[in-house]
Motif scaffolding. Sequence first.
Motif, PDB file in Angstrom:
ATOM      1  N   LEU A 164       0.762  -1.276   0.203  1.00 34.92           N
ATOM      2  CA  LEU A 164      -0.103   0.150  -0.253  1.00 34.92           C
ATOM      3  C   LEU A 164       1.099   1.202   0.181  1.00 34.92           C
ATOM      4  O   LEU A 164       0.514   2.135  -0.608  1.00 34.92           O
ATOM      5  N   ALA A 165       1.865   1.018   0.753  1.00 35.08           N
ATOM      6  CA  ALA A 165       2.902   2.425   0.892  1.00 35.08           C
ATOM      7  C   ALA A 165       3.527   2.536  -0.352  1.00 35.08           C
ATOM      8  O   ALA A 165       3.595   3.734  -1.061  1.00 35.08           O
ATOM      9  N   LEU A 166       3.738   1.612  -1.262  1.00 37.55           N
ATOM     10  CA  LEU A 166       4.317   1.804  -2.578  1.00 37.55           C
ATOM     11  C   LEU A 166       3.388   2.137  -3.591  1.00 37.55           C
ATOM     12  O   LEU A 166       3.787   3.234  -4.391  1.00 37.55           O
ATOM     13  N   PHE A 167       2.256   1.751  -3.255  1.00 34.92           N
ATOM     14  CA  PHE A 167       1.155   2.193  -4.176  1.00 34.92           C
ATOM     15  C   PHE A 167       1.059   3.655  -4.149  1.00 34.92           C
ATOM     16  O   PHE A 167       0.930   4.699  -5.209  1.00 34.92           O
ATOM     17  N   LEU A 168       0.680   4.230  -2.756  1.00 39.81           N
ATOM     18  CA  LEU A 168       0.746   5.689  -2.660  1.00 39.81           C
ATOM     19  C   LEU A 168       1.668   6.495  -3.111  1.00 39.81           C
ATOM     20  O   LEU A 168       1.616   7.654  -3.576  1.00 39.81           O
ATOM     21  N   GLY A 169       3.064   5.901  -2.738  1.00 35.21           N
ATOM     22  CA  GLY A 169       4.044   6.569  -3.571  1.00 35.21           C
ATOM     23  C   GLY A 169       4.152   6.630  -4.911  1.00 35.21           C
ATOM     24  O   GLY A 169       4.280   7.781  -5.384  1.00 35.21           O
ATOM     25  N   ASP A 170       3.817   5.919  -5.622  1.00 36.24           N
ATOM     26  CA  ASP A 170       3.540   5.729  -7.052  1.00 36.24           C
ATOM     27  C   ASP A 170       2.415   6.633  -7.453  1.00 36.24           C
ATOM     28  O   ASP A 170       2.501   7.573  -8.340  1.00 36.24           O
ATOM     29  N   VAL A 171       1.332   6.717  -6.663  1.00 36.09           N
ATOM     30  CA  VAL A 171       0.144   7.514  -7.054  1.00 36.09           C
ATOM     31  C   VAL A 171       0.838   9.212  -6.917  1.00 36.09           C
ATOM     32  O   VAL A 171       0.806  10.168  -7.955  1.00 36.09           O
ATOM     33  N   PHE A 172       1.491   9.448  -5.794  1.00 30.79           N
ATOM     34  CA  PHE A 172       1.808  10.679  -5.482  1.00 30.79           C
ATOM     35  C   PHE A 172       2.887  11.455  -6.807  1.00 30.79           C
ATOM     36  O   PHE A 172       3.158  12.342  -7.149  1.00 30.79           O
ATOM     37  N   GLN A 210     -13.882  -7.601  -2.807  1.00 30.14           N
ATOM     38  CA  GLN A 210     -12.759  -8.091  -1.728  1.00 30.14           C
ATOM     39  C   GLN A 210     -11.282  -6.897  -2.149  1.00 30.14           C
ATOM     40  O   GLN A 210     -10.610  -6.892  -1.227  1.00 30.14           O
ATOM     41  N   ASP A 211     -11.102  -6.400  -3.375  1.00 27.44           N
ATOM     42  CA  ASP A 211     -10.113  -5.429  -3.503  1.00 27.44           C
ATOM     43  C   ASP A 211     -10.296  -4.309  -3.049  1.00 27.44           C
ATOM     44  O   ASP A 211     -11.025  -3.461  -3.817  1.00 27.44           O
ATOM     45  N   ILE A 212      -9.692  -3.728  -2.292  1.00 25.90           N
ATOM     46  CA  ILE A 212      -9.963  -2.471  -1.326  1.00 25.90           C
ATOM     47  C   ILE A 212      -9.389  -1.495  -2.334  1.00 25.90           C
ATOM     48  O   ILE A 212      -9.366  -0.282  -1.950  1.00 25.90           O
ATOM     49  N   LEU A 213      -8.538  -1.831  -3.521  1.00 25.74           N
ATOM     50  CA  LEU A 213      -8.134  -0.591  -4.301  1.00 25.74           C
ATOM     51  C   LEU A 213      -8.822  -0.704  -5.722  1.00 25.74           C
ATOM     52  O   LEU A 213      -8.667   0.028  -6.789  1.00 25.74           O
ATOM     53  N   SER A 214      -9.964  -1.235  -5.839  1.00 25.90           N
ATOM     54  CA  SER A 214     -10.893  -1.444  -7.045  1.00 25.90           C
ATOM     55  C   SER A 214     -11.943  -0.778  -6.799  1.00 25.90           C
ATOM     56  O   SER A 214     -12.736  -0.760  -5.372  1.00 25.90           O
ATOM     57  N   TYR A 215     -12.584  -0.132  -7.730  1.00 29.05           N
ATOM     58  CA  TYR A 215     -14.070   0.770  -7.554  1.00 29.05           C
ATOM     59  C   TYR A 215     -15.007   0.395  -8.488  1.00 29.05           C
ATOM     60  O   TYR A 215     -14.484   0.326  -9.831  1.00 29.05           O
ATOM     61  N   SER A 216     -16.183   0.159  -8.245  1.00 28.18           N
ATOM     62  CA  SER A 216     -17.381   0.349  -9.272  1.00 28.18           C
ATOM     63  C   SER A 216     -17.360   1.712  -9.878  1.00 28.18           C
ATOM     64  O   SER A 216     -17.130   2.683  -8.909  1.00 28.18           O
ATOM     65  N   GLY A 217     -17.755   1.806 -11.094  1.00 26.07           N
ATOM     66  CA  GLY A 217     -17.784   3.307 -11.509  1.00 26.07           C
ATOM     67  C   GLY A 217     -19.049   3.788 -12.210  1.00 26.07           C
ATOM     68  O   GLY A 217     -19.313   4.805 -12.369  1.00 26.07           O
ATOM     69  N   ARG A 218     -20.320   2.914 -12.011  1.00 32.69           N
ATOM     70  CA  ARG A 218     -21.659   3.393 -12.580  1.00 32.69           C
ATOM     71  C   ARG A 218     -22.035   4.440 -11.776  1.00 32.69           C
ATOM     72  O   ARG A 218     -22.876   5.073 -12.383  1.00 32.69           O
TER      73      ARG A 218
END
Length: 184
Positions: free
Chosen positions: A9-17, A130-138
């Motif tokens: 999660l830390a790596l992901f957030l770093g990549d986002v920033f 179950q994937d806390i980093l994925s989102y529905s878009g509708r």
Amino acid sequence: FAAEFLPGLALFLGDVFVYLAQRDASDGTAGPIPQMISDTLDEAVAARTEADPHLIVIGHSLGGDILYDVLTHYRPDVEVDVLVTVGSQVPFFEELKLFHSSRPAIPSTGTPKVARPAAVSHWLNIFDRQDILSYSGRAVFDRIDDFEYSTGASAFGAHTTYFERPSFHRRLNERLHAALGPMP
């Protein structure tokens, strides 16, 4: 549980920033990441043939966010037959108004949802609850086809498991054929 998840999660957030901070060059043009995606899209467009006429682009996780940013801001001219976002945060980022194309006035009474990118014919958004980093878009986007897919993994493993499942590829193939119709 947190010990196995927090480093990723830390790596992901770093990549986002890093992406958000460096997506634009100092002159306001595309920075290195959007430029690389733009160049790759140009190569894919040039590779289209009569036997293989469709441009299908797939972005997983932050890759989906970057693709959306490129297709709505840097390269809205690229005609895409199908945009596929998998385990992505595009709806969340749009809610936070992090994209160049984000408009604070949306949603509103007259415009309750963000329009699908103009040059994208079909948008398939695949997420696992179950994937806390994925989102529905509708709820956020107009004319997006959300598909829930269960990877069968835990909340901490689901995000990296989609492409490991043969059933994911079968179902994606079915969805692509449904979106594109008969293929040559």
